[in-house]
Design a protein around this motif. Structure first.
Motif, PDB file in Angstrom:
ATOM      1  N   VAL A   1       7.645  -0.044  16.772  1.00  0.00           N
ATOM      2  CA  VAL A   1       8.129  -0.982  15.574  1.00  0.00           C
ATOM      3  C   VAL A   1       8.754   0.000  14.565  1.00  0.00           C
ATOM      4  N   VAL A   2      10.033  -0.202  14.248  1.00  0.00           N
ATOM      5  CA  VAL A   2      10.861   0.518  13.219  1.00  0.00           C
ATOM      6  C   VAL A   2      10.642  -0.157  11.867  1.00  0.00           C
ATOM      7  N   LEU A   3      10.399   0.911  10.957  1.00  0.00           N
ATOM      8  CA  LEU A   3      10.303   0.069   9.448  1.00  0.00           C
ATOM      9  C   LEU A   3      11.240   0.974   8.659  1.00  0.00           C
ATOM     10  N   GLN A   4      11.769   0.253   7.653  1.00  0.00           N
ATOM     11  CA  GLN A   4      12.717   0.653   6.724  1.00  0.00           C
ATOM     12  C   GLN A   4      12.417   0.059   5.392  1.00  0.00           C
ATOM     13  N   ASN A   5      12.170   0.952   4.403  1.00  0.00           N
ATOM     14  CA  ASN A   5      11.931   0.191   3.152  1.00  0.00           C
ATOM     15  C   ASN A   5      10.837  -1.029   2.899  1.00  0.00           C
ATOM     16  N   GLY A   6       9.549  -0.904   3.863  1.00  0.00           N
ATOM     17  CA  GLY A   6       8.874  -1.860   3.876  1.00  0.00           C
ATOM     18  C   GLY A   6       9.016  -3.090   4.701  1.00  0.00           C
ATOM     19  N   ARG A   7      10.094  -2.962   5.683  1.00  0.00           N
ATOM     20  CA  ARG A   7      10.458  -4.231   6.549  1.00  0.00           C
ATOM     21  C   ARG A   7      10.491  -3.736   7.808  1.00  0.00           C
ATOM     22  N   VAL A   8      10.282  -4.434   9.030  1.00  0.00           N
ATOM     23  CA  VAL A   8      10.633  -4.126  10.223  1.00  0.00           C
ATOM     24  C   VAL A   8      12.248  -4.219  10.427  1.00  0.00           C
TER      25      VAL A   8
ATOM     26  N   VAL B   1      -0.506  -8.663  13.147  1.00  0.00           N
ATOM     27  CA  VAL B   1      -0.280  -8.666  11.903  1.00  0.00           C
ATOM     28  C   VAL B   1       0.858  -9.609  11.645  1.00  0.00           C
ATOM     29  N   ASP B   2       0.799 -10.401  10.472  1.00  0.00           N
ATOM     30  CA  ASP B   2       1.695 -11.413  10.326  1.00  0.00           C
ATOM     31  C   ASP B   2       1.942 -11.749   8.916  1.00  0.00           C
ATOM     32  N   GLY B   3       3.117 -11.539   8.523  1.00  0.00           N
ATOM     33  CA  GLY B   3       3.532 -11.858   7.164  1.00  0.00           C
ATOM     34  C   GLY B   3       3.197 -10.991   6.092  1.00  0.00           C
ATOM     35  N   LEU B   4       2.876  -9.675   6.613  1.00  0.00           N
ATOM     36  CA  LEU B   4       2.177  -8.823   5.675  1.00  0.00           C
ATOM     37  C   LEU B   4       3.218  -8.308   4.662  1.00  0.00           C
ATOM     38  N   GLY B   5       2.475  -8.314   3.265  1.00  0.00           N
ATOM     39  CA  GLY B   5       3.158  -8.193   2.083  1.00  0.00           C
ATOM     40  C   GLY B   5       2.274  -7.495   1.238  1.00  0.00           C
TER      41      GLY B   5
ATOM     42  N   THR C   1       6.244  -2.775  -7.781  1.00  0.00           N
ATOM     43  CA  THR C   1       7.029  -2.343  -6.743  1.00  0.00           C
ATOM     44  C   THR C   1       6.420  -2.755  -5.277  1.00  0.00           C
ATOM     45  N   PRO C   2       7.478  -3.312  -4.670  1.00  0.00           N
ATOM     46  CA  PRO C   2       7.082  -3.927  -3.449  1.00  0.00           C
ATOM     47  C   PRO C   2       7.288  -2.703  -2.417  1.00  0.00           C
ATOM     48  N   VAL C   3       6.128  -2.932  -1.407  1.00  0.00           N
ATOM     49  CA  VAL C   3       6.057  -1.973  -0.711  1.00  0.00           C
ATOM     50  C   VAL C   3       5.942  -2.269   0.768  1.00  0.00           C
ATOM     51  N   LEU C   4       5.539  -3.306   1.184  1.00  0.00           N
ATOM     52  CA  LEU C   4       5.796  -4.107   2.485  1.00  0.00           C
ATOM     53  C   LEU C   4       6.323  -5.467   2.072  1.00  0.00           C
ATOM     54  N   SER C   5       7.017  -6.001   3.111  1.00  0.00           N
ATOM     55  CA  SER C   5       7.686  -7.401   2.999  1.00  0.00           C
ATOM     56  C   SER C   5       7.626  -7.958   4.387  1.00  0.00           C
ATOM     57  N   ASP C   6       7.206  -8.987   4.537  1.00  0.00           N
ATOM     58  CA  ASP C   6       7.028  -9.915   5.952  1.00  0.00           C
ATOM     59  C   ASP C   6       6.911  -9.126   7.053  1.00  0.00           C
ATOM     60  N   VAL C   7       5.989  -8.177   7.060  1.00  0.00           N
ATOM     61  CA  VAL C   7       5.799  -7.237   8.240  1.00  0.00           C
ATOM     62  C   VAL C   7       4.955  -7.897   9.398  1.00  0.00           C
ATOM     63  N   ALA C   8       5.550  -8.097  10.519  1.00  0.00           N
ATOM     64  CA  ALA C   8       4.934  -8.839  11.922  1.00  0.00           C
ATOM     65  C   ALA C   8       4.931  -7.866  12.905  1.00  0.00           C
ATOM     66  N   PHE C   9       3.863  -7.783  13.457  1.00  0.00           N
ATOM     67  CA  PHE C   9       3.995  -7.268  15.015  1.00  0.00           C
ATOM     68  C   PHE C   9       2.552  -7.394  15.507  1.00  0.00           C
ATOM     69  N   THR C  10       2.205  -7.204  17.022  1.00  0.00           N
ATOM     70  CA  THR C  10       1.227  -7.322  17.645  1.00  0.00           C
ATOM     71  C   THR C  10       0.856  -5.972  18.378  1.00  0.00           C
ATOM     72  N   VAL C  11      -0.442  -5.865  18.718  1.00  0.00           N
ATOM     73  CA  VAL C  11      -0.748  -4.762  19.589  1.00  0.00           C
ATOM     74  C   VAL C  11      -1.570  -5.504  20.828  1.00  0.00           C
ATOM     75  N   GLY C  12      -1.386  -5.157  22.102  1.00  0.00           N
ATOM     76  CA  GLY C  12      -2.017  -5.787  22.840  1.00  0.00           C
ATOM     77  C   GLY C  12      -3.198  -5.091  23.617  1.00  0.00           C
ATOM     78  N   ASP C  13      -3.917  -5.640  24.303  1.00  0.00           N
ATOM     79  CA  ASP C  13      -5.298  -4.897  24.957  1.00  0.00           C
ATOM     80  C   ASP C  13      -4.776  -3.835  25.774  1.00  0.00           C
TER      81      ASP C  13
END
Length: 236
Positions: free
Chosen positions: A198-205, A4-8, A14-26
């Protein structure tokens, strides 16, 4: 596996997500935690293609996730509302197989999630909430996925049942080589199952770390609040 890269995302203005990025490995289990309204479920719905992000990308093995629906499946928060009340367990399990042109699952799948195959011809109202959630997990496995997105799968269950479902998910992960994206507001639940959080607050990591490090050495103030507000040793 999952990137997941730069998810908005916005709902109206109303913004819900802003620049969310993370990965899940095999074979990895990654938790998404945060207070209500942090954007956790929105991310989960974007990952399985139920919602479209406004910005960013989501790929599975390098391919846009919408083309990988068979290999990315979801378990929802409320098991009863996730099952068609007019369908038997057998039909609920056959439906995803039919959608993807796969053979109908056998009774062994029900056994694998800890249920008696005799339940196959029962309806959701004839099952307990815990049994319904096990059926929902079995249904998610019908297509042979590699990644399960679990959206608050324990919130409708009491504590003993939560522990049982956590044990089941851990066992399925080891036996099937599954990866998990586990969404929860409860950081202790996530830490009991996941490798990273991954900890989120107000749509941001705001923080990302190994589960053990996050519990013992939280860095962000919001993470420290989540740890402090959650009873310890619930799932030891």
């Amino acid at each position: 596996m999952l990137r997941v890269d730069g998810l908005g995302k916005r709902y109206g203005r109303t913004p819900v997500l802003s620049d969310v990025a993370f990965t899940v490995g095999d074979g990895e289990a990654v938790g998404l935690v945060g207070s209500s309204g942090a954007g956790k479920t929105t991310i989960a719905r974007c990952v399985v293609g139920q919602e479209r992000p406004r910005a960013g990308s989501i790929t599975y093995d390098g391919v846009p996730v919408g083309r990988s629906r068979r290999h990315v499946q979801m378990v929802f928060q409320d098991p009863r509302s996730s099952l068609n009340p007019r369908w038997t367990v057998r039909r609920s399990l056959r439906e995803p197989a039919r959608n993807f042109g796969l053979p109908a699952p056998g009774a062994d799948l029900v056994t694998q999630v800890g249920l008696d195959p005799a339940l196959l011809d029962r309806y959701p109202h004839e099952l307990s909430t815990g049994q319904c959630q096990r059926i929902c997990i079995a249904r998610a496995l019908v297509t042979g996925p590699r990644l399960l997105v679990l959206d608050e799968p324990l919130s409708a269950l009491d504590l003993p049942l939560q522990a049982q479902i956590l044990d089941l998910l851990d066992e399925l992960r080891r036996e099937r080589g599954l990866s998990y994206l586990f969404v929860s507001h409860d950081i202790m639940v996530v830490a009991a199952l996941c490798d990273r959080v991954v900890v989120l607050q107000n749509g941001r990591v705001v923080e990302e770390a190994a589960a053990t490090d996050l519990l013992t050495r939280p860095q962000h103030p919001h993470t420290r609040e989540l740890v402090a507000d959650t009873p310890r040793l619930r799932y030891a």
